[in-house]
Design an enzyme around this catalytic site. Structure first.
Site, short mmCIF file in Angstrom:
data_model
loop_
_atom_site.label_atom_id
_atom_site.label_comp_id
_atom_site.label_asym_id
_atom_site.label_seq_id
_atom_site.Cartn_x
_atom_site.Cartn_y
_atom_site.Cartn_z
N HIS A 46 0.82 -1.20 0.00
CA HIS A 46 0.00 0.00 0.00
C HIS A 46 0.86 1.27 0.00
O HIS A 46 1.07 1.90 1.03
CB HIS A 46 -0.96 -0.02 1.20
N HIS A 129 -10.13 -5.05 4.60
CA HIS A 129 -8.69 -4.93 4.34
C HIS A 129 -8.25 -6.21 3.64
O HIS A 129 -8.65 -7.30 4.02
CB HIS A 129 -7.92 -4.73 5.65
N GLU A 131 -5.69 -8.04 3.74
CA GLU A 131 -5.11 -9.09 4.59
C GLU A 131 -6.21 -9.86 5.33
O GLU A 131 -6.16 -11.09 5.43
CB GLU A 131 -4.12 -8.51 5.61
N THR A 170 -1.91 -8.64 10.95
CA THR A 170 -0.53 -8.42 11.42
C THR A 170 -0.18 -6.94 11.61
O THR A 170 0.86 -6.64 12.17
CB THR A 170 0.49 -9.03 10.43
N CYS A 200 3.05 -8.35 13.53
CA CYS A 200 4.40 -8.65 13.07
C CYS A 200 5.45 -7.78 13.78
O CYS A 200 5.15 -6.72 14.31
CB CYS A 200 4.49 -8.53 11.55
N SER A 228 -2.90 2.35 3.98
CA SER A 228 -1.93 1.50 4.69
C SER A 228 -2.33 1.39 6.16
O SER A 228 -2.26 2.36 6.90
CB SER A 228 -0.53 2.09 4.57
N SER A 229 -2.75 0.18 6.56
CA SER A 229 -3.22 -0.03 7.93
C SER A 229 -2.13 0.29 8.95
O SER A 229 -2.36 1.00 9.93
CB SER A 229 -3.68 -1.48 8.09
N SER A 273 5.44 0.26 4.38
CA SER A 273 5.47 0.21 2.91
C SER A 273 5.93 1.53 2.29
O SER A 273 5.80 1.73 1.08
CB SER A 273 4.10 -0.20 2.36
#
Length: 316
Positions: A46, A129, A131, A170, A200, A228-229, A273
């Site tokens: 993202h 989202h 993911e 994550t 993560c 972007s989360s 990212s």
């Protein structure tokens, strides 16, 4: 005219994580191996700057597999995909490369293992989202229930409160997730959690650096994309950790200079990212206006590296 002084706190770690690095490398290596165009299902990561750069090199970004021709390679984004996507690519006899972050794949494996053991899954994540969609799509319909908030935990309807497990997206905020996990354990005392936190290492490290930086800075900028989360979580973490003004910027042109008038301290970080070139662009924009002193706030060192899939390491 003399420039006003500004102490610029630079968070470390910041920017690219190993999963993002690997995903971008996968697209670049695929273009080298098979030539353009190479198709990518969903934005590889993202970040508009990264996506535009790869598009210029010959990557074609699509949202669904049916937009891809059969005779060109397709890459699945770092966020992961539902099981049905590679199954369809196989059915169509397409060349495909899975760029799912290995830490997301770990959550997928975990969910599958719990399912084999007869447990229904609860996923802590953000609806829609990619993911979350990818992880929920690892198991049959109804086997993964989504909760986004502590309030959702109170109303989620499960098959059997004694045969449950949970996983998490994550890229969430550690603090928010801890509250939701506590609520799950209070309502379902026998719920099985992951052996190790799903959030993560890179998300955790970037949030910890922001927590250390935020109390020192009058304002904070997070370089990252609005979709972007992990970048959006950094803004929230900064505000919660005591920074009065925290803003998400894609690049230097997005800086709201009026909101920053009169500051003498500023924190800068970047989502996982966001490339370093965009962080430097933001720092340079401040150097144009201020007499900048940079101070690095380092809370961890990262030396993680993920291998690219074998198909890209062997000649065509």
């Amino acid at each position: 005219m003399t420039k006003p002084p500004l102490t610029l706190y630079l968070a470390a770690p910041r920017g690219f994580c190993a999963g993002v690095d690997r995903a971008i490398k996968i697209v670049e290596m695929a273009l080298q191996k098979w030539g353009a165009p190479v198709y990518v299902r969903h934005e590889i990561v993202h970040n508009k700057f990264v996506v535009d750069d790869l598009r210029d090199k010959g990557a074609v970004f699509v949202e669904e597999l049916d937009e891809c021709p059969q005779d060109r390679p397709v890459i699945f984004s770092a966020h992961g995909v539902p099981k049905s996507v590679p199954a369809e690519a196989q059915r169509r006899e397409m060349i495909y490369v899975d760029a799912t972050c290995p830490l997301v794949s770990k959550v997928h494996i975990e969910a599958a293992r719990h399912h084999e053991n007869g447990l229904q899954m609860i996923m802590i994540g953000h609806e829609g989202h990619p993911e979350t969609v990818g992880t929920m799509g690892q198991l049959p319909e109804g086997e993964v229930l989504l909760v986004e908030t502590v309030e959702d935990v109170a109303t989620v309807e499960v098959r059997d409160p004694d045969t449950l497990a949970f996983v998490t997206q994550t890229t969430l905020s550690l603090d928010d997730t801890a509250d939701i996990v506590a609520a799950l354990k209070a309502r379902f005392p026998n719920i099985v959690g992951p052996h190790k936190e799903d959030i993560c290492y890179a998300t955790t490290n970037r949030q910890e650096a922001v927590k250390a930086m935020a109390p020192k800075a009058e304002a904070m900028l997070v370089v990252g994309a609005p979709n972007s989360s992990n970048s959006r979580r950094l803004v929230e973490v900064g505000a919660r950790a005591g920074c009065q003004y925290a803003q998400l910027v894609q690049r230097a042109t997005d800086i709201d200079w009026r909101a920053l008038e009169g500051i003498s301290t500023l924190g800068i970080t970047a989502g996982a990212s966001a490339p370093e070139v965009l962080i430097n662009e933001v720092i340079d924009a401040f150097r144009d206006r201020y007499d900048v002193t940079v101070e690095v706030i380092e809370t961890a060192q990262e030396n993680v590296e993920f291998k690219v899939p074998r198909v890209l390491r062997v000649p065509a």
